[in-house]
Design a protein around this motif. Structure first.
Motif, short mmCIF file in Angstrom:
data_model
loop_
_atom_site.label_atom_id
_atom_site.label_comp_id
_atom_site.label_asym_id
_atom_site.label_seq_id
_atom_site.Cartn_x
_atom_site.Cartn_y
_atom_site.Cartn_z
N ALA A 1 -2.05 7.43 2.41
CA ALA A 1 -1.20 6.27 2.19
C ALA A 1 -1.99 5.16 1.51
N VAL A 2 -1.25 4.27 0.87
CA VAL A 2 -1.84 3.08 0.27
C VAL A 2 -0.97 1.89 0.65
N SER A 3 -1.61 0.79 1.02
CA SER A 3 -0.92 -0.45 1.35
C SER A 3 -1.42 -1.56 0.45
N ILE A 4 -0.50 -2.42 0.06
CA ILE A 4 -0.83 -3.61 -0.73
C ILE A 4 -0.42 -4.82 0.08
N LEU A 5 -1.36 -5.73 0.28
CA LEU A 5 -1.11 -6.95 1.04
C LEU A 5 -1.33 -8.14 0.11
N ARG A 6 -0.36 -9.05 0.07
CA ARG A 6 -0.49 -10.28 -0.71
C ARG A 6 -0.29 -11.47 0.22
N LEU A 7 -1.21 -12.42 0.15
CA LEU A 7 -1.17 -13.59 1.03
C LEU A 7 -0.54 -14.79 0.35
N ASP A 8 0.03 -15.69 1.18
CA ASP A 8 0.50 -16.96 0.67
C ASP A 8 -0.60 -18.01 0.85
N ARG A 9 -0.30 -19.24 0.58
CA ARG A 9 -1.34 -20.30 0.65
C ARG A 9 -1.78 -20.61 2.07
N THR A 10 -1.06 -20.11 3.07
CA THR A 10 -1.44 -20.35 4.46
C THR A 10 -2.23 -19.18 5.06
N SER A 11 -2.62 -18.24 4.19
CA SER A 11 -3.36 -17.03 4.60
C SER A 11 -2.53 -16.09 5.47
N LYS A 12 -1.22 -16.14 5.31
CA LYS A 12 -0.31 -15.21 5.97
C LYS A 12 0.16 -14.20 4.93
N ILE A 13 0.52 -13.01 5.39
CA ILE A 13 1.02 -12.00 4.47
C ILE A 13 2.40 -12.43 3.99
N ALA A 14 2.54 -12.56 2.67
CA ALA A 14 3.82 -12.91 2.06
C ALA A 14 4.55 -11.67 1.56
N ASP A 15 3.77 -10.65 1.20
CA ASP A 15 4.36 -9.43 0.65
C ASP A 15 3.49 -8.25 1.07
N PHE A 16 4.11 -7.26 1.71
CA PHE A 16 3.42 -6.07 2.16
C PHE A 16 4.16 -4.86 1.64
N ARG A 17 3.43 -3.94 1.00
CA ARG A 17 4.03 -2.71 0.49
C ARG A 17 3.21 -1.52 0.98
N PHE A 18 3.90 -0.56 1.55
CA PHE A 18 3.27 0.62 2.13
C PHE A 18 3.84 1.84 1.41
N VAL A 19 2.96 2.60 0.76
CA VAL A 19 3.39 3.76 -0.01
C VAL A 19 2.80 5.02 0.60
N MET A 20 3.71 5.93 1.02
CA MET A 20 3.30 7.17 1.66
C MET A 20 4.48 8.13 1.58
N ASP A 21 4.18 9.40 1.44
CA ASP A 21 5.23 10.41 1.55
C ASP A 21 5.47 10.61 3.04
N ALA A 22 6.52 9.99 3.55
CA ALA A 22 6.80 10.01 4.99
C ALA A 22 7.53 11.28 5.44
N GLN A 23 7.93 12.13 4.52
CA GLN A 23 8.71 13.30 4.91
C GLN A 23 8.01 14.17 5.95
N PRO A 24 6.70 14.43 5.81
CA PRO A 24 6.05 15.24 6.86
C PRO A 24 6.14 14.63 8.26
N VAL A 25 6.14 13.32 8.33
CA VAL A 25 6.27 12.64 9.62
C VAL A 25 7.71 12.80 10.13
N PHE A 26 8.68 12.58 9.26
CA PHE A 26 10.08 12.70 9.67
C PHE A 26 10.43 14.14 10.01
N ASP A 27 9.75 15.10 9.40
CA ASP A 27 9.95 16.50 9.77
C ASP A 27 9.55 16.73 11.23
N LEU A 28 8.50 16.04 11.69
CA LEU A 28 8.07 16.16 13.09
C LEU A 28 9.08 15.48 14.03
N ILE A 29 9.65 14.37 13.56
CA ILE A 29 10.56 13.61 14.39
C ILE A 29 11.86 14.37 14.62
N GLU A 30 12.31 15.07 13.61
CA GLU A 30 13.61 15.78 13.71
C GLU A 30 13.51 16.89 14.63
#
Length: 126
Positions: A97-126
């Motif tokens: 997986a890859v995550s992208i974190l972007r902060l605002d001027r208060t050092s808080k996360i303003a934008d978070f993007r998580f990219v992963m093929d989640a199908q193998p995880v959902f296959d376990l859940i089902e």
């Protein structure tokens, strides 16, 4: 003007807190109007929506652990590459997986993007 990512340790601590699945602890990193996007899902906007998205996912798994493969810091953002280990019942699976974190001027996360093929995880859940 956005704040600078404090350090690689800050990024690692964030993902350690995600691994705890403690939503209150995770939300402390986010701006009130932050955007959180998991894969190709519509973004959750605002901490209430982010909490609901996290809660919904965490309720489906029994454990999560991010193993860092690399961290790249920009002026106000970071890219975190990981092998994410999921536990669902007695089953375990690791997914890149890859995550992208972007902060605002208060050092808080303003934008978070998580990219992963989640199908193998959902296959376990089902």
């Amino acid at each position: 003007m956005s704040a600078q990512i404090p350090s690689e340790n800050w990024v690692r601590q964030y993902f350690s807190d995600v691994d705890s699945r403690d939503i209150d602890r995770i939300l402390q990193y986010y701006a009130a109007d932050a955007r959180f996007r998991f894969g190709n899902n519509e973004p959750a906007v605002g901490t209430d929506a982010i909490a609901a998205a996290l809660r919904g996912f965490f309720e489906q798994i029994d454990g999560i652990q991010h193993a860092s493969k690399g961290i790249w810091l920009g002026d106000h953002d970071a890219v975190f590459e990981a092998e994410v280990h999921f536990q669902v019942g007695d089953a375990n699976i690791a997914v890149p997986a890859v995550s992208i974190l972007r902060l605002d001027r208060t050092s808080k996360i303003a934008d978070f993007r998580f990219v992963m093929d989640a199908q193998p995880v959902f296959d376990l859940i089902e």
